[in-house]
Design a protein around this motif. Sequence first.
Motif, PDB file in Angstrom:
ATOM      1  N   TYR A 116      60.046  13.015  31.025  1.00 45.51           N
ATOM      2  CA  TYR A 116      61.234  12.261  30.580  1.00 45.51           C
ATOM      3  C   TYR A 116      60.892  10.782  30.410  1.00 45.51           C
ATOM      4  O   TYR A 116      61.203  10.191  29.383  1.00 45.51           O
TER       5      TYR A 116
ATOM      6  N   ASN B  52      63.389   9.804  24.632  1.00 45.31           N
ATOM      7  CA  ASN B  52      62.962  10.954  25.441  1.00 45.31           C
ATOM      8  C   ASN B  52      63.097  12.259  24.643  1.00 45.31           C
ATOM      9  O   ASN B  52      63.486  13.293  25.181  1.00 45.31           O
ATOM     10  N   ILE B  56      64.635  16.014  25.467  1.00 44.86           N
ATOM     11  CA  ILE B  56      66.024  16.269  25.081  1.00 44.86           C
ATOM     12  C   ILE B  56      66.121  17.252  23.906  1.00 44.86           C
ATOM     13  O   ILE B  56      66.988  18.136  23.911  1.00 44.86           O
ATOM     14  N   ARG B  59      66.048  20.838  24.763  1.00 46.92           N
ATOM     15  CA  ARG B  59      67.304  21.208  25.439  1.00 46.92           C
ATOM     16  C   ARG B  59      68.421  21.445  24.422  1.00 46.92           C
ATOM     17  O   ARG B  59      69.246  22.334  24.600  1.00 46.92           O
ATOM     18  N   LEU B 148      68.901  14.248  39.843  1.00 48.16           N
ATOM     19  CA  LEU B 148      68.508  13.678  38.545  1.00 48.16           C
ATOM     20  C   LEU B 148      68.553  12.152  38.597  1.00 48.16           C
ATOM     21  O   LEU B 148      67.632  11.476  38.130  1.00 48.16           O
ATOM     22  N   ILE B 153      66.798   9.747  35.887  1.00 47.84           N
ATOM     23  CA  ILE B 153      67.206  10.460  34.666  1.00 47.84           C
ATOM     24  C   ILE B 153      68.726  10.370  34.548  1.00 47.84           C
ATOM     25  O   ILE B 153      69.442  10.726  35.491  1.00 47.84           O
ATOM     26  N   HIS B 157      72.727  11.798  29.571  1.00 48.58           N
ATOM     27  CA  HIS B 157      71.698  11.989  28.542  1.00 48.58           C
ATOM     28  C   HIS B 157      71.056  13.365  28.666  1.00 48.58           C
ATOM     29  O   HIS B 157      70.838  14.050  27.656  1.00 48.58           O
ATOM     30  N   TYR B 158      70.782  13.789  29.889  1.00 53.81           N
ATOM     31  CA  TYR B 158      70.020  15.022  30.100  1.00 53.81           C
ATOM     32  C   TYR B 158      70.914  16.272  30.095  1.00 53.81           C
ATOM     33  O   TYR B 158      70.529  17.306  29.568  1.00 53.81           O
TER      34      TYR B 158
END
Lengths: 259, 276
Positions: A116, B52, B56, B59, B148, B153, B157-158
Amino acid sequence: MSDLPSIEMQDVRVVHPRNPGVTLIEEVGWVVRPGEFWVVAGLQGSGKTVLLETAAGLTPQGGGSVRLFGEEVQGGQRDEGEASGVRRRLGLLFDGNGRLFPSLNVFENIALPWCYHRNASLADAAEALAPLLEYLQLDRLLDQRPGRLGRAWARRVALGRALATGPELLLLDNPLSGLDMAHIRWWRTFLSDASRGHAALGGRPLTLIAASEELRPLLVPGRRFALAHNGRWRVLGSTEDVLSARGDDGVRELLGDND
Amino acid sequence: MESITTTFSRSAVRRVGNRFAPALIEALETLTRLAAFTLITLGTAWTRFGQNSRVIRPRIVDEIHRSGVRLLPIVGFLGAALGVVFVGQTIDLMQQVGASGFTGTLIVTVFIRELAPLTAGLVVLARVGTATVIELGTARALGEVEALEALGIDPIHYLVLPRVVGFTISVISLTVYLMLLTLGCGYLFAFARGLRETPGEFFGGIAAALSWIDFPLLALKTGGFGAIIGLVICYHGLARPLTLEEVGQATTRTVAQCVVACLLLDAVFILLYLIA
């Protein structure tokens, strides 16, 4: 290494994350300098976990100021870049099974923060993290889902995840609780390697904070100790200071001398 | 007599007020928090969309697979059923009453503009949305969101962005798939029952009933349904700390609020069609 304290807490009131009206620890004044190894001891429910989360800027404090690497942090606020940058410099190992992500396998769990923050692929991570995975002895478990791991191995995976980004400061919540002797031996070696510096862990000495319900397994010369007991915060000092404070109720309970 | 009537009406108003005021205040609070959550998500999408990407984007692809590709069989079945039940019978009926010229307009107004987007949205909500609230709520309850954050993170966003983008793309795609299959099956059913139109005539009639404004409005509407479903789901799963016991209630609330929100958006689009 910077001379700024890694953590600086002034008159911090540690409060329950879901009920901020409940104070867990009053007036925490604490300075953690780079390279130090602190043991925060306290019985179950004394607020050690919340203290670590407050120090990491994850849980809001009831009052006082928390500085991480010299930057003021206020837990519970959304990460807007700067806080995220500060957090990248620390690793946090959660209690129990380490709060692994169940939808990812062991390798993906460990590689996630690395990928990340570097916008890199899993293949890149496999190469870069190989020494760490070897050090953690996780090679044969990389394809497993966290749900299939026992507590000791799940915790080691969570440690790998916390170490993946190469943090300067590592916060460990009850790292030795519920482990068998073989795993405890491994963790003791790891703590000493991390404290001195080890090639697989980035080479430089890490600043370490370990919360624990027992003092004895962590009573090693060169470490510093603090106590969360009955809602009060006390910095005990060195190993010798702890041993000389055996008459104190809180210390006696955590050393197991009441038995 | 007058004072008795006045007293009675006042007490009735008070009773009604006591009953509905808390519900109204709670609804307004939820709406405010949901709006704030939507703005935060939009802000994250604006500032971090390309960042990222190696983490991402896969996902987002996973979400499209989960909420789109894996729903193709059930949407296919629904498309075939709607084709027979609605389109086929509509063609049949319009022929019987001698109004075949209006078949295209009726199908466009009722099915293409209204029924197809709502059906696709509700299928995604029922099949994937509920499971996602449980998944996110459990993750929140077990402290995975804090994990996270501890890793630096951003959970929006994730966890949120891939779902909202995935749901949006899935609802748009499933709506198109549902439309094509329903119209195809409807024509075959009607043909089997003796329809004299060729496929070119049938689909030409539908195309003639469509105006250029239908295409952008349909894209906005279906995308809006997907985005609303994604946002409401993520809000209830993530926005506040849940205990494991609260996850079930959050799921029920999510379904109800998604349906209401989609119907409200639908009403807005009906107004837009009327204006256009």
